[in-house]
Design a protein around this motif. Structure first.
Motif, short mmCIF file in Angstrom:
data_model
loop_
_atom_site.label_atom_id
_atom_site.label_comp_id
_atom_site.label_asym_id
_atom_site.label_seq_id
_atom_site.Cartn_x
_atom_site.Cartn_y
_atom_site.Cartn_z
N GLU A 87 -4.67 -9.90 -3.26
CA GLU A 87 -5.14 -8.98 -4.28
C GLU A 87 -5.56 -7.68 -3.61
O GLU A 87 -6.01 -7.69 -2.46
N THR A 88 -5.41 -6.57 -4.33
CA THR A 88 -5.85 -5.27 -3.83
C THR A 88 -6.73 -4.62 -4.91
O THR A 88 -6.68 -5.03 -6.08
N ALA B 93 2.11 -1.97 0.57
CA ALA B 93 2.48 -1.33 1.83
C ALA B 93 1.23 -0.90 2.61
O ALA B 93 1.15 -1.09 3.83
N ARG B 94 0.28 -0.34 1.89
CA ARG B 94 -0.99 0.04 2.53
C ARG B 94 -1.69 -1.19 3.10
O ARG B 94 -2.22 -1.18 4.22
N PHE B 95 -1.66 -2.30 2.35
CA PHE B 95 -2.27 -3.56 2.79
C PHE B 95 -1.63 -4.04 4.09
O PHE B 95 -2.33 -4.46 5.03
N VAL B 96 -0.30 -4.00 4.15
CA VAL B 96 0.41 -4.48 5.34
C VAL B 96 0.01 -3.68 6.57
O VAL B 96 -0.22 -4.24 7.65
N VAL B 97 -0.09 -2.36 6.41
CA VAL B 97 -0.45 -1.51 7.54
C VAL B 97 -1.89 -1.79 7.98
O VAL B 97 -2.17 -1.94 9.18
N GLN B 98 -2.80 -1.91 7.02
CA GLN B 98 -4.20 -2.14 7.38
C GLN B 98 -4.43 -3.51 8.00
O GLN B 98 -5.32 -3.68 8.83
N GLU C 25 -3.24 -9.21 11.24
CA GLU C 25 -3.70 -10.49 10.65
C GLU C 25 -2.57 -11.25 9.96
O GLU C 25 -2.76 -12.39 9.55
N ILE C 26 -1.40 -10.63 9.80
CA ILE C 26 -0.31 -11.26 9.07
C ILE C 26 0.84 -11.58 10.01
O ILE C 26 0.96 -11.01 11.09
N THR C 27 1.67 -12.51 9.59
CA THR C 27 2.84 -12.92 10.36
C THR C 27 4.09 -12.41 9.66
O THR C 27 4.27 -12.63 8.46
N LEU C 28 4.94 -11.71 10.41
CA LEU C 28 6.20 -11.22 9.86
C LEU C 28 7.32 -12.22 10.10
O LEU C 28 7.37 -12.84 11.15
#
Length: 453
Positions: free
Chosen positions: A42-43, A108-113, A117-120
């Motif tokens: 969620e954002t 997109a903003r979430f992915v950059v920030q 912490e995330i796995t691609l």
């Protein structure tokens, strides 16, 4: 006299009965997303304006809801701009935030920030409201829910194929007949190139994306207003009118775009996706539609739209490939693709066609009548028994006439009413009335449970 309450145009209240139906839609979509390995995020409802502006094209920017700064928002604004009533320039001084226009740019903003912490590849789904300052009309709201599913960090066209599978499965479960319209922005770029207007791709796509809504003549007029030459507009006509099967259209495109490497790359991608889709034998038809442009500037590859076949309404799902959306936030080379289900339009379609299963209801199944303090105390324990067994159960909260309590059950669509007096307490029984048939029986709680089902 008290002011009559109202809500802003383009927004809606939803009753309990409507919310149950909407939750059925959300749960169905969410269940399919999860089956394909997507995880929820969620954002915030609001984003910084510099996150949103410039991501949706000129027309999209106009539809952003902007939020005034807190406090005396005029105190630091330029007096000359205020006096000149220059709303565009003054906005940046009095508003720093806006309501999100969609879920893709915030993602997109979430992915950059959160890149550490995330796995691609990162597969996420998101179900939240968005806001657009659009003119309210049938099927178009200023506040509406989107159900988005995206994968970033992968160039593989298998992602596009899986998204088409997700569309097929969602609408099969919802019992809505749809068609998937498919195109590729590289093809559109190639078309702009071969008609001699390579620098006007955005103008071309914004205009032809309206073809279904305003017709060919008005699209051509808009292209002329946007500065395209009559020769370029003439060259565009046979391309927009291409017909035949997907294979025939692709073959024609290969010839038309033979001098455009970008256009041929788009044809190649479409061919790959459609070949894989053909092997899956989906219920949903997938059609190559060269007039499909989708006006959002960030699409770079495949673009999708889904239209209901039995109801006149705009697209109910849409999306596409974006090769470098995160690049605008400083993270280069992260490609993504996603689609968005328009929950409110789906809701309207299902209401219009009455497509909900009979089991979709929030109605209480069992109501205990309140005869008094002693009986109510006993019924509290019985109600717990039935709830623990999965039966939606209420105890009427007040001592009231039987007629009033029965009327309550009838108006709420409660099928069974339980009456427990002194005799029933002494014998560990309940008197169960079927509100539909009128039949009444005295049973043990276990026997009543089997009857209620």
């Amino acid at each position: 006299m008290a002011q009559k309450p109202s809500i802003p145009k383009g927004t809606r209240d939803f009753t309990p009965a409507e919310m149950v139906r909407r939750n059925f839609i959300f749960d169905t979509i969410k269940g399919v997303f999860q089956m394909y390995g997507y995880m929820p995020i969620e954002t915030p409802a609001m984003e910084n304006l510099d996150t949103l502006l410039g991501k949706y094209g000129e027309e999209g920017d106009k539809l952003l809801f902007k939020i005034l700064n807190s406090g005396d928002f005029l105190s630091k604004s330029d007096a000359a701009l205020l006096a000149a009533r220059d709303s565009n320039r003054i906005t940046g001084q009095i508003s720093e935030k806006g309501l999100r226009y969609d879920l893709t740019v915030p993602f997109a903003r979430f992915v950059v920030q959160h890149q550490n912490e995330i796995t691609l590849p990162f597969k996420r789904y998101q179900i939240q409201p968005v806001w657009r300052a659009d003119r309210p009309q049938k099927g178009r709201y200023r506040e509406f829910f989107q159900c988005d599913v995206d994968v970033v960090g992968s160039d593989g066209l298998i992602n596009e194929v899986e998204l088409i599978q997700i569309v097929d499965e969602v609408y099969r479960k919802l019992n809505i007949r749809v068609v998937v319209k498919l195109n590729n922005r590289k093809v559109l770029a190639g078309i702009a190139e071969i008609i001699g207007e390579a620098d006007r791709m955005v103008d071309i796509t914004v205009a032809i994306d309206k073809l279904d809504k305003i017709g060919l003549d008005k699209v051509n007029a808009e292209l002329h207003e946007r500065g395209l030459t009559p020769e370029a507009i003439d060259k565009l006509q046979p391309i927009l009118a291409l017909s035949g099967s997907n294979g025939e259209k692709l073959q024609s495109l290969s010839q038309i775009l033979s001098q455009s490497p970008t256009g041929l790359k788009g044809v190649e991608e479409l061919t790959t996706v459609l070949k894989m889709v053909d092997t899956l034998k989906l219920h949903t038809p997938v059609e190559l539609d060269l007039t499909l442009a989708r006006g959002l500037n960030y699409y770079t590859g495949a673009i999708f739209e889904v239209k209901a076949l039995d109801v006149e309404i705009g697209s109910i799902t849409g999306g596409g490939r974006y090769d470098d959306l995160t690049g605008i936030f400083g993270l280069k080379g992260v490609s993504g693709v996603g689609i968005s289900f328009g929950a409110d339009r789906i809701f309207d379609v299902m209401n219009q066609m009455n497509l909900y299963p009979d089991t979709v209801t929030a109605a209480t199944q069992l109501l205990f009548v309140n005869f008094g303090e002693k009986e109510a105390a006993h019924c509290l324990g019985l109600a717990t028994f039935f709830r623990n067994k999965g039966v939606r159960t209420e105890l009427y909260p007040d001592v009231a006439k039987m007629k009033k309590q029965m009327s309550y059950a009838d108006k709420k669509g409660i099928r069974f009413v339980a009456m427990v007096g002194e005799d029933e307490i002494n014998n560990n029984k309940i008197t169960l009335k079927n509100m539909v048939s009128g039949e009444q029986q005295t049973l043990t709680p276990e026997e009543a449970l089997s009857l209620i089902g």
